[in-house]
Design a protein around this motif. Structure first.
Motif, short mmCIF file in Angstrom:
data_model
loop_
_atom_site.label_atom_id
_atom_site.label_comp_id
_atom_site.label_asym_id
_atom_site.label_seq_id
_atom_site.Cartn_x
_atom_site.Cartn_y
_atom_site.Cartn_z
N VAL A 31 0.76 -1.26 -0.17
CA VAL A 31 -0.03 -0.09 -0.06
C VAL A 31 0.92 1.21 -0.10
CG1 VAL A 31 -1.72 1.35 1.39
CG2 VAL A 31 -1.76 -1.26 1.25
N MET A 32 1.05 1.69 -1.30
CA MET A 32 2.12 2.91 -1.28
C MET A 32 1.39 4.23 -1.64
SD MET A 32 5.06 2.41 -0.46
CE MET A 32 6.41 1.19 -0.13
N LEU A 33 0.12 4.04 -1.72
CA LEU A 33 -0.93 5.45 -2.34
C LEU A 33 -0.90 6.43 -1.24
CD1 LEU A 33 -2.42 6.83 -4.46
CD2 LEU A 33 -4.73 5.63 -3.00
N ASN A 34 0.09 7.71 -1.51
CA ASN A 34 0.16 8.56 -0.61
C ASN A 34 0.07 9.91 -1.32
OD1 ASN A 34 0.90 7.43 2.47
ND2 ASN A 34 2.25 6.35 1.03
N PRO A 35 -0.39 10.87 -0.76
CA PRO A 35 -1.02 10.90 0.73
C PRO A 35 -2.43 10.55 0.40
CG PRO A 35 -1.07 13.36 -0.22
CD PRO A 35 -0.28 12.32 -1.16
N THR A 36 -3.16 10.25 1.53
CA THR A 36 -4.56 9.79 1.70
C THR A 36 -5.38 11.03 2.49
OG1 THR A 36 -4.55 8.21 3.36
CG2 THR A 36 -4.02 7.47 1.00
N PRO A 37 -6.84 10.81 2.24
CA PRO A 37 -7.57 11.75 3.44
C PRO A 37 -7.47 11.04 4.44
CG PRO A 37 -8.83 11.31 1.35
CD PRO A 37 -7.46 10.34 1.08
N VAL A 38 -7.68 11.84 5.76
CA VAL A 38 -7.43 11.26 6.96
C VAL A 38 -8.87 11.68 7.46
CG1 VAL A 38 -6.26 13.04 8.00
CG2 VAL A 38 -6.59 10.98 9.29
N LYS A 46 -20.32 27.63 -4.59
CA LYS A 46 -19.30 26.83 -4.49
C LYS A 46 -18.57 26.56 -3.23
CE LYS A 46 -14.41 26.77 -6.36
NZ LYS A 46 -13.18 27.33 -6.87
N ILE A 47 -18.33 25.26 -2.82
CA ILE A 47 -17.70 24.99 -1.88
C ILE A 47 -16.05 25.34 -1.93
CG2 ILE A 47 -17.16 23.23 0.04
CD1 ILE A 47 -19.80 21.82 -0.90
N CYS A 48 -15.73 26.16 -1.04
CA CYS A 48 -13.93 26.55 -1.06
C CYS A 48 -13.41 25.71 -0.10
CB CYS A 48 -14.42 27.98 -0.71
SG CYS A 48 -14.91 29.22 -2.05
N PHE A 49 -13.04 24.57 -0.46
CA PHE A 49 -12.47 23.68 0.28
C PHE A 49 -11.01 24.26 0.76
CE2 PHE A 49 -15.23 20.57 -1.55
CZ PHE A 49 -15.64 19.86 -0.43
N ASP A 50 -10.34 25.14 -0.01
CA ASP A 50 -9.12 25.65 0.27
C ASP A 50 -9.22 26.52 1.58
OD1 ASP A 50 -10.66 27.46 -1.45
OD2 ASP A 50 -9.47 29.06 -1.31
N LYS A 51 -10.46 26.94 1.91
CA LYS A 51 -10.44 27.86 3.21
C LYS A 51 -10.72 26.94 4.29
CE LYS A 51 -12.62 31.90 0.87
NZ LYS A 51 -13.96 32.51 0.74
N ALA A 52 -11.10 25.52 4.30
CA ALA A 52 -11.30 24.82 5.33
C ALA A 52 -9.96 24.17 6.21
CB ALA A 52 -11.95 23.41 4.79
N ASN A 53 -8.93 24.45 5.61
CA ASN A 53 -7.59 24.01 6.27
C ASN A 53 -7.33 22.32 6.71
OD1 ASN A 53 -6.26 26.42 6.66
ND2 ASN A 53 -7.73 27.17 8.50
N LEU A 54 -7.97 21.74 5.43
CA LEU A 54 -7.90 20.19 5.60
C LEU A 54 -6.65 19.64 5.67
CD1 LEU A 54 -10.66 19.47 2.87
CD2 LEU A 54 -11.17 19.78 5.22
N ILE A 55 -6.56 18.34 6.32
CA ILE A 55 -4.96 17.77 6.37
C ILE A 55 -5.30 16.22 5.62
CG2 ILE A 55 -4.83 18.85 8.58
CD1 ILE A 55 -5.54 16.10 10.02
N CYS A 56 -4.15 15.67 5.65
CA CYS A 56 -4.11 14.48 4.75
C CYS A 56 -3.14 13.75 5.72
CB CYS A 56 -3.60 14.51 3.46
SG CYS A 56 -1.87 15.22 3.27
N TYR A 57 -2.75 12.22 5.25
CA TYR A 57 -2.22 11.29 5.93
C TYR A 57 -0.95 10.83 4.90
CZ TYR A 57 -1.06 7.11 8.90
OH TYR A 57 -0.34 6.19 9.62
N SER A 58 0.11 10.81 5.50
CA SER A 58 0.94 10.17 4.55
C SER A 58 2.25 9.23 5.14
CB SER A 58 1.90 11.35 3.60
OG SER A 58 2.72 10.84 2.54
N GLY A 72 2.42 7.44 7.76
CA GLY A 72 2.64 7.59 9.35
C GLY A 72 2.54 9.15 9.68
N GLU A 73 2.45 10.18 8.89
CA GLU A 73 2.39 11.40 9.28
C GLU A 73 1.23 12.47 8.76
OE1 GLU A 73 6.89 12.51 9.81
OE2 GLU A 73 6.63 12.02 7.85
N TYR A 74 0.88 13.46 9.59
CA TYR A 74 -0.30 14.32 9.07
C TYR A 74 0.40 15.69 8.37
CZ TYR A 74 -2.20 11.24 12.49
OH TYR A 74 -2.84 10.07 13.48
N PHE A 75 -0.20 15.79 7.51
CA PHE A 75 0.27 17.09 6.84
C PHE A 75 -0.89 18.01 6.44
CE2 PHE A 75 3.40 14.17 5.73
CZ PHE A 75 4.70 14.67 5.82
N GLY A 76 -0.80 19.44 6.46
CA GLY A 76 -1.70 20.18 5.98
C GLY A 76 -1.79 20.45 4.43
#
Length: 198
Positions: A10-17, A154-166, A168-172
């Motif tokens: 399983v090398m698909l990175n990053p992924t949503p968390v 329109k939903i502005c996801f850029d304003k949501a400060n979402l994070i992802c997982y890559s 073993g680590e979390y990234f903004g």
């Protein structure tokens, strides 16, 4: 550049968390973290998530056949990590963080008020794969914070400060896009010939 070959992995990175809220028949609510989640169909809207059978919420979802996928932000990263390593079998994680719950609209399972976007889902199918079972989920309703929606709807996801997982680590996520869908073939606006005349 030379590449090193690994066995199938399983090398698909990053992924949503995401944080998933679940509810059993006794009304008990749990929240847990997953990183194996993906959109698999737009019409009808369907998501796929991979869940280990030993997780408490596996039983909750299998029993109720519903759950909520709550998107996560930079402000939620400690909650995300904690809910990924602590089990609901020994601790009420919702009470631990004093998380406010929003009642479900299309299902009985509540969402997390702190999440900017919550997807209410009903189970379409469950497929055992090995360490994880794949749940296909029909998205029946989506809750979105009002401040993320512009005047055009329109939903502005850029304003949501979402994070992802890559790995073993979390990234903004960087709020500035590198491009938009189709930009590579989009024609540039040509100047009007009449406007060039003096």
């Amino acid at each position: 550049m030379n590449k090193v070959n690994f066995k199938g992995s399983v090398m698909l990175n990053p992924t949503p968390v995401v944080l998933v809220t679940t509810k059993n028949s006794d009304g008990k609510i749990n929240v847990f973290t997953i990183g194996w989640v993906s959109t698999v169909c737009t019409k009808p809207p369907v998501m796929a998530v991979g869940i280990r059978p030993e997780r408490l919420s596996y039983d909750y979802i299998k029993e109720s056949m519903e759950c909520v996928i709550n998107l996560t932000t930079r402000d939620m990263v400690k909650i995300v990590d904690y809910c990924g390593v602590k089990t609901g079998k020994k601790e009420d994680k919702i009470k631990h963080f004093d998380l406010e719950l929003d009642s479900g609209v299309s299902i009985s399972t509540p969402s997390l008020a702190i999440s900017p976007v919550s997807l209410e889902c009903k189970v379409k199918s469950i497929t055992p794969l090995g360490t994880h079972h794949m749940f296909l989920l029909d998205i029946t309703n989506v809750k979105v914070n009002e401040n993320l929606i512009d005047n055009n709807g329109k939903i502005c996801f850029d304003k949501a400060n979402l994070i992802c997982y890559s790995h073993g680590e979390y990234f903004g996520l960087n709020p500035k896009p590198l491009g938009s869908f189709g930009y590579s073939i989009r024609k540039k606006n040509k100047p009007n010939k009449k406007s060039q005349k003096k």
